[in-house]
Write a protein that holds these residues in place. Sequence first.
Motif, PDB file in Angstrom:
ATOM      1  N   ARG A   8       0.832  -1.207   0.000  1.00  0.00           N
ATOM      2  CA  ARG A   8       0.000   0.000   0.000  1.00  0.00           C
ATOM      3  C   ARG A   8       0.867   1.259   0.000  1.00  0.00           C
ATOM      4  O   ARG A   8       0.574   2.226  -0.694  1.00  0.00           O
ATOM      5  CB  ARG A   8      -0.931   0.013   1.220  1.00  0.00           C
ATOM      6  CG  ARG A   8      -1.904   1.170   1.214  1.00  0.00           C
ATOM      7  CD  ARG A   8      -2.750   1.215   2.484  1.00  0.00           C
ATOM      8  NE  ARG A   8      -3.262   2.565   2.707  1.00  0.00           N
ATOM      9  CZ  ARG A   8      -4.383   3.042   2.177  1.00  0.00           C
ATOM     10  NH1 ARG A   8      -5.118   2.288   1.398  1.00  0.00           N
ATOM     11  NH2 ARG A   8      -4.756   4.283   2.420  1.00  0.00           N
ATOM     12  N   ALA A  11       2.396   1.672  -3.360  1.00  0.00           N
ATOM     13  CA  ALA A  11       1.389   1.964  -4.384  1.00  0.00           C
ATOM     14  C   ALA A  11       1.122   3.457  -4.547  1.00  0.00           C
ATOM     15  O   ALA A  11       0.411   3.859  -5.477  1.00  0.00           O
ATOM     16  CB  ALA A  11       0.083   1.230  -4.081  1.00  0.00           C
ATOM     17  N   CYS A  14       1.696   4.434  -7.927  1.00  0.00           N
ATOM     18  CA  CYS A  14       0.850   3.816  -8.960  1.00  0.00           C
ATOM     19  C   CYS A  14      -0.509   4.500  -9.073  1.00  0.00           C
ATOM     20  O   CYS A  14      -1.232   4.318 -10.065  1.00  0.00           O
ATOM     21  CB  CYS A  14       0.604   2.343  -8.626  1.00  0.00           C
ATOM     22  SG  CYS A  14       2.044   1.430  -8.047  1.00  0.00           S
ATOM     23  N   GLN A  15      -0.864   5.267  -8.046  1.00  0.00           N
ATOM     24  CA  GLN A  15      -2.249   5.680  -7.895  1.00  0.00           C
ATOM     25  C   GLN A  15      -2.725   6.691  -8.933  1.00  0.00           C
ATOM     26  O   GLN A  15      -3.926   6.745  -9.196  1.00  0.00           O
ATOM     27  CB  GLN A  15      -2.494   6.202  -6.482  1.00  0.00           C
ATOM     28  CG  GLN A  15      -1.759   7.453  -6.137  1.00  0.00           C
ATOM     29  CD  GLN A  15      -2.150   7.948  -4.742  1.00  0.00           C
ATOM     30  OE1 GLN A  15      -3.300   8.191  -4.463  1.00  0.00           O
ATOM     31  NE2 GLN A  15      -1.166   8.077  -3.872  1.00  0.00           N
ATOM     32  N   HIS A  18      -3.687   3.972 -11.638  1.00  0.00           N
ATOM     33  CA  HIS A  18      -4.453   2.781 -11.231  1.00  0.00           C
ATOM     34  C   HIS A  18      -5.337   3.013 -10.014  1.00  0.00           C
ATOM     35  O   HIS A  18      -6.076   2.093  -9.635  1.00  0.00           O
ATOM     36  CB  HIS A  18      -3.494   1.620 -10.940  1.00  0.00           C
ATOM     37  CG  HIS A  18      -2.745   1.129 -12.139  1.00  0.00           C
ATOM     38  ND1 HIS A  18      -3.355   0.430 -13.157  1.00  0.00           N
ATOM     39  CD2 HIS A  18      -1.444   1.240 -12.507  1.00  0.00           C
ATOM     40  CE1 HIS A  18      -2.446   0.120 -14.082  1.00  0.00           C
ATOM     41  NE2 HIS A  18      -1.282   0.603 -13.719  1.00  0.00           N
ATOM     42  N   GLY A  22      -7.236   0.738  -6.640  1.00  0.00           N
ATOM     43  CA  GLY A  22      -7.100  -0.244  -7.714  1.00  0.00           C
ATOM     44  C   GLY A  22      -8.081  -0.066  -8.859  1.00  0.00           C
ATOM     45  O   GLY A  22      -8.147  -0.918  -9.746  1.00  0.00           O
ATOM     46  N   ASN A  31      -7.875  -1.675 -14.354  1.00  0.00           N
ATOM     47  CA  ASN A  31      -8.218  -1.868 -12.954  1.00  0.00           C
ATOM     48  C   ASN A  31      -7.326  -2.977 -12.397  1.00  0.00           C
ATOM     49  O   ASN A  31      -7.037  -3.952 -13.094  1.00  0.00           O
ATOM     50  CB  ASN A  31      -9.675  -2.309 -12.809  1.00  0.00           C
ATOM     51  CG  ASN A  31     -10.654  -1.281 -13.336  1.00  0.00           C
ATOM     52  OD1 ASN A  31     -10.424  -0.083 -13.219  1.00  0.00           O
ATOM     53  ND2 ASN A  31     -11.740  -1.748 -13.920  1.00  0.00           N
ATOM     54  N   LEU A  32      -6.922  -2.831 -11.148  1.00  0.00           N
ATOM     55  CA  LEU A  32      -6.076  -3.845 -10.513  1.00  0.00           C
ATOM     56  C   LEU A  32      -6.725  -4.461  -9.274  1.00  0.00           C
ATOM     57  O   LEU A  32      -6.270  -5.502  -8.789  1.00  0.00           O
ATOM     58  CB  LEU A  32      -4.731  -3.227 -10.106  1.00  0.00           C
ATOM     59  CG  LEU A  32      -3.897  -2.585 -11.221  1.00  0.00           C
ATOM     60  CD1 LEU A  32      -2.621  -2.001 -10.634  1.00  0.00           C
ATOM     61  CD2 LEU A  32      -3.580  -3.588 -12.322  1.00  0.00           C
ATOM     62  N   ALA A  33      -7.768  -3.836  -8.775  1.00  0.00           N
ATOM     63  CA  ALA A  33      -8.384  -4.295  -7.520  1.00  0.00           C
ATOM     64  C   ALA A  33      -8.836  -5.747  -7.632  1.00  0.00           C
ATOM     65  O   ALA A  33      -9.591  -6.096  -8.536  1.00  0.00           O
ATOM     66  CB  ALA A  33      -9.573  -3.413  -7.164  1.00  0.00           C
ATOM     67  N   TYR A  75      -0.954  -6.246  -2.307  1.00  0.00           N
ATOM     68  CA  TYR A  75      -1.835  -5.121  -1.985  1.00  0.00           C
ATOM     69  C   TYR A  75      -3.005  -5.025  -2.961  1.00  0.00           C
ATOM     70  O   TYR A  75      -4.173  -4.987  -2.548  1.00  0.00           O
ATOM     71  CB  TYR A  75      -1.044  -3.811  -1.983  1.00  0.00           C
ATOM     72  CG  TYR A  75      -1.941  -2.612  -1.846  1.00  0.00           C
ATOM     73  CD1 TYR A  75      -2.728  -2.446  -0.709  1.00  0.00           C
ATOM     74  CD2 TYR A  75      -2.050  -1.671  -2.865  1.00  0.00           C
ATOM     75  CE1 TYR A  75      -3.593  -1.366  -0.591  1.00  0.00           C
ATOM     76  CE2 TYR A  75      -2.907  -0.590  -2.740  1.00  0.00           C
ATOM     77  CZ  TYR A  75      -3.674  -0.441  -1.609  1.00  0.00           C
ATOM     78  OH  TYR A  75      -4.532   0.610  -1.492  1.00  0.00           O
ATOM     79  N   TYR A  76      -2.711  -4.995  -4.245  1.00  0.00           N
ATOM     80  CA  TYR A  76      -3.811  -4.827  -5.207  1.00  0.00           C
ATOM     81  C   TYR A  76      -4.737  -6.051  -5.221  1.00  0.00           C
ATOM     82  O   TYR A  76      -5.946  -5.912  -5.382  1.00  0.00           O
ATOM     83  CB  TYR A  76      -3.277  -4.482  -6.599  1.00  0.00           C
ATOM     84  CG  TYR A  76      -2.950  -3.013  -6.712  1.00  0.00           C
ATOM     85  CD1 TYR A  76      -3.961  -2.057  -6.638  1.00  0.00           C
ATOM     86  CD2 TYR A  76      -1.652  -2.557  -6.861  1.00  0.00           C
ATOM     87  CE1 TYR A  76      -3.685  -0.698  -6.717  1.00  0.00           C
ATOM     88  CE2 TYR A  76      -1.357  -1.192  -6.940  1.00  0.00           C
ATOM     89  CZ  TYR A  76      -2.386  -0.273  -6.866  1.00  0.00           C
ATOM     90  OH  TYR A  76      -2.125   1.078  -6.938  1.00  0.00           O
TER      91      TYR A  76
END
Lengths: 82, 82
Positions: A8, A11, A14-15, A18, A22, A31-33, A75-76
């Motif tokens: 997290r 990330a 990445c945010q 993504h 996510g 989407n990665l969630a 995390y994702y």
Amino acid sequence: AGDVKAGRTKAAQCQACHGLDGMSKLPEAPNLAGQTEEYLVKALNDFRSGARQNEMMTMMAKGLSDADIANLAAYYHSLGKQ
Amino acid sequence: AGDVKAGRTKAAQCQACHGLDGMSKLPEAPNLAGQTEEYLVKALNDFRSGARQNEMMTMMAKGLSDADIANLAAYYHSLGKQ
């Protein structure tokens, strides 16, 4: 398996594309969630090695350690169910 | 944009790995449900062209037309929210 909390933190970088949750912020970013962890690890490894090419992701993945990749994938993956 | 119903029909060949509901059946296959349409189109185009390499997906994408790709992307994108 990776560490969700460390992922997290990592990330943050990445945010913009993504989402910290996510969910994609731009149409070309997936989407990665809830994505499968194994797929996420492979994607990051492939971007880092050059096996998979993408201008943005090649650049982002270059700075990731094996642990970073494991943590980001954990995390994702942990983010709810798709 | 693609045709969701035509995509659902075409997705019969994807379901062993990605699920007809877009939820992965094996760890190395990503979930596709609700994925951004643009990302899905690019992924299939890249597998078809060889820009992105994956033994299974290279084989599967070879037989897809531009319309098939648009329809599959529309279908998997339509499957709920991730």
